[in-house]
Each structure stands twice: as C-alpha cells, then as structure tokens.
Design an enzyme around this catalytic site. Sequence first.
Site, mmCIF file in Angstrom:
data_model
loop_
_atom_site.group_PDB
_atom_site.id
_atom_site.type_symbol
_atom_site.label_atom_id
_atom_site.label_comp_id
_atom_site.label_asym_id
_atom_site.label_seq_id
_atom_site.Cartn_x
_atom_site.Cartn_y
_atom_site.Cartn_z
ATOM 1 N N ARG A 63 0.825 -1.215 0.000
ATOM 2 C CA ARG A 63 0.000 0.000 0.000
ATOM 3 C C ARG A 63 0.854 1.259 0.000
ATOM 4 O O ARG A 63 0.412 2.316 -0.463
ATOM 5 C CB ARG A 63 -1.000 -0.011 1.167
ATOM 6 C CG ARG A 63 -2.141 -1.006 0.960
ATOM 7 C CD ARG A 63 -3.066 -1.052 2.158
ATOM 8 N NE ARG A 63 -2.417 -1.584 3.338
ATOM 9 C CZ ARG A 63 -2.364 -2.877 3.642
ATOM 10 N NH1 ARG A 63 -2.924 -3.768 2.858
ATOM 11 N NH2 ARG A 63 -1.747 -3.280 4.734
ATOM 12 N N GLU A 100 4.132 -9.324 15.068
ATOM 13 C CA GLU A 100 3.490 -9.709 16.321
ATOM 14 C C GLU A 100 3.551 -11.230 16.503
ATOM 15 O O GLU A 100 3.814 -11.747 17.574
ATOM 16 C CB GLU A 100 2.040 -9.229 16.312
ATOM 17 C CG GLU A 100 1.722 -8.389 17.511
ATOM 18 C CD GLU A 100 0.349 -7.771 17.408
ATOM 19 O OE1 GLU A 100 -0.047 -7.369 16.299
ATOM 20 O OE2 GLU A 100 -0.326 -7.709 18.445
HETATM 21 P P1 AMP Z 1 4.489 -2.703 11.531
HETATM 22 O O1 AMP Z 1 5.685 -3.282 10.863
HETATM 23 O O2 AMP Z 1 4.047 -3.475 12.745
HETATM 24 O O3 AMP Z 1 4.641 -1.221 11.814
HETATM 25 O O4 AMP Z 1 3.272 -2.863 10.534
HETATM 26 C C1 AMP Z 1 3.102 -1.984 9.476
HETATM 27 C C2 AMP Z 1 2.678 -2.694 8.221
HETATM 28 O O5 AMP Z 1 1.632 -3.629 8.475
HETATM 29 C C3 AMP Z 1 2.139 -1.693 7.235
HETATM 30 O O6 AMP Z 1 2.657 -2.034 5.939
HETATM 31 C C4 AMP Z 1 0.640 -1.838 7.309
HETATM 32 O O7 AMP Z 1 0.081 -1.821 6.016
HETATM 33 C C5 AMP Z 1 0.383 -3.167 7.994
HETATM 34 N N1 AMP Z 1 -0.496 -3.056 9.187
HETATM 35 C C6 AMP Z 1 -0.174 -3.382 10.460
HETATM 36 N N2 AMP Z 1 -1.206 -3.207 11.294
HETATM 37 C C7 AMP Z 1 -2.233 -2.729 10.544
HETATM 38 C C8 AMP Z 1 -3.580 -2.301 10.832
HETATM 39 N N3 AMP Z 1 -4.098 -2.346 12.073
HETATM 40 N N4 AMP Z 1 -4.343 -1.849 9.809
HETATM 41 C C9 AMP Z 1 -3.826 -1.782 8.551
HETATM 42 N N5 AMP Z 1 -2.577 -2.173 8.212
HETATM 43 C C10 AMP Z 1 -1.772 -2.642 9.195
#
Ligand code: AMP
Length: 180
Positions: A63, A100
């Site tokens: 995205r 996670e």
């Molecule tokens: P992180 O690496 O944990 O910061 O996760 C970020 C990535 O996971 C991004 O590319 C987001 O598109 C996706 N992502 C994680 N959590 C969500 C959420 N609650 N809603 C939408 N996309 C998420």
Amino acid sequence: MSYDECYVKSVVRTIHDWPEPGIAFRDVTPIFKDPKALRMVSDALTTRYIDSGITHIACIDARGFLLGSIMAYALNLPLVLVRKKGKLPGETICQDYTLEYGTSTVEMQTDAVSEGDNVLIFDDLIATGGTVLAAATLIRKLGAQIYETAALIDLPDLNGSTRISEADIPVFTLLAYEGL
Ligand code: AMP
C-alpha cells in the site's frame, strides 16, 4: 485543496477482527475511491517535502507504493521499492524483522540507493514499526541516509513511531488512531 483531517478520517474504513480476532484493520483503500480525500493526502504529503532536500522516496510493499508513487511524480524524484522477499529481480539485500506473530523479510535492489542519497521512507501505516525499521536498516546498509519516515496513519499505542524516533529517524503521520 487544504487538508481536512476529519474528512480523511471519515473516509478511512475500520474493519474489526481482521485479519485476525482483536485487530482493527485500518483500510485505506476507500481513499483511492474518493478523489477529494486522495488529493488532500497527496497534497499534504507532497507539500511537506517540496524544499526538504530528499533525493529518493523508498516506499513499502504494497500500500506504500500507491501514495509513494504519487509523491515521487509530484516532486519529480526517483521512487525505489522495499518489497516482500522474492519479488525483486537482480541483485538484492534483505532484512528479517519480527511481526506480532512470527517473522517477515523485506528486500531492496542493491542499486536502489547509495552513499550521498537522502531518503524518505513511506508506508501507509505504522504499527509496531518493524517494517519501517527493517527498511531503514537496508537503506543504511546501502550507504544512504534517511531523512524521515512518513505514513498516512500512526497507531501510537503499538509504539512503532516511538521506536522509529529512537532509531534517530523523524516520523511524520497525517492521522492517528488510539488502540490496536
Ligand atoms: P508494523 O511493521 O508493525 O509497523 O506494521 C506496518 C505494516 O503492516 C504496514 O505495511 C501496514 O500496512 C500493515 N499493518 C499493520 N497493522 C495494521 C492495521 N491495524 N491496519 C492496517 N494495516 C496494518
């Protein structure tokens, strides 16, 4: 068009318990169906970086590609891709990171950026910050410096933006949602 946070927030859709129970998925796809919202976020992001001195935009699979390419076009800058493992041809470097549950890997082409480049990292959303930090590791391994990370959405309760700031990378986001 001036940026209206309430309007953009009203366009983002929250899907509860997806992709797993307990997760509130912040779905940005309605922004791309709404030309007014798309113009607001594109203009807000682009305006911020007009005189910044950034040389490249590194956008994150998948995205992050959408707004990243609009910004690169508007700012007349090169766009480079940070992709999930196995998607990029040619010589690449990769970085594992923790999700996670489990791990994942991002990859860049070794000629994407190099010493002297000043890179903006862009993704749609920052949750734990793991994806952006893995991208930052790759960019630094290639010798470039990171100007900032930008995202449409921050989930501050997951501490990602704090972790990224602690890695000496400024963070800019347009919207924040409390909770997971
Ligand atoms: P992180 O690496 O944990 O910061 O996760 C970020 C990535 O996971 C991004 O590319 C987001 O598109 C996706 N992502 C994680 N959590 C969500 C959420 N609650 N809603 C939408 N996309 C998420």
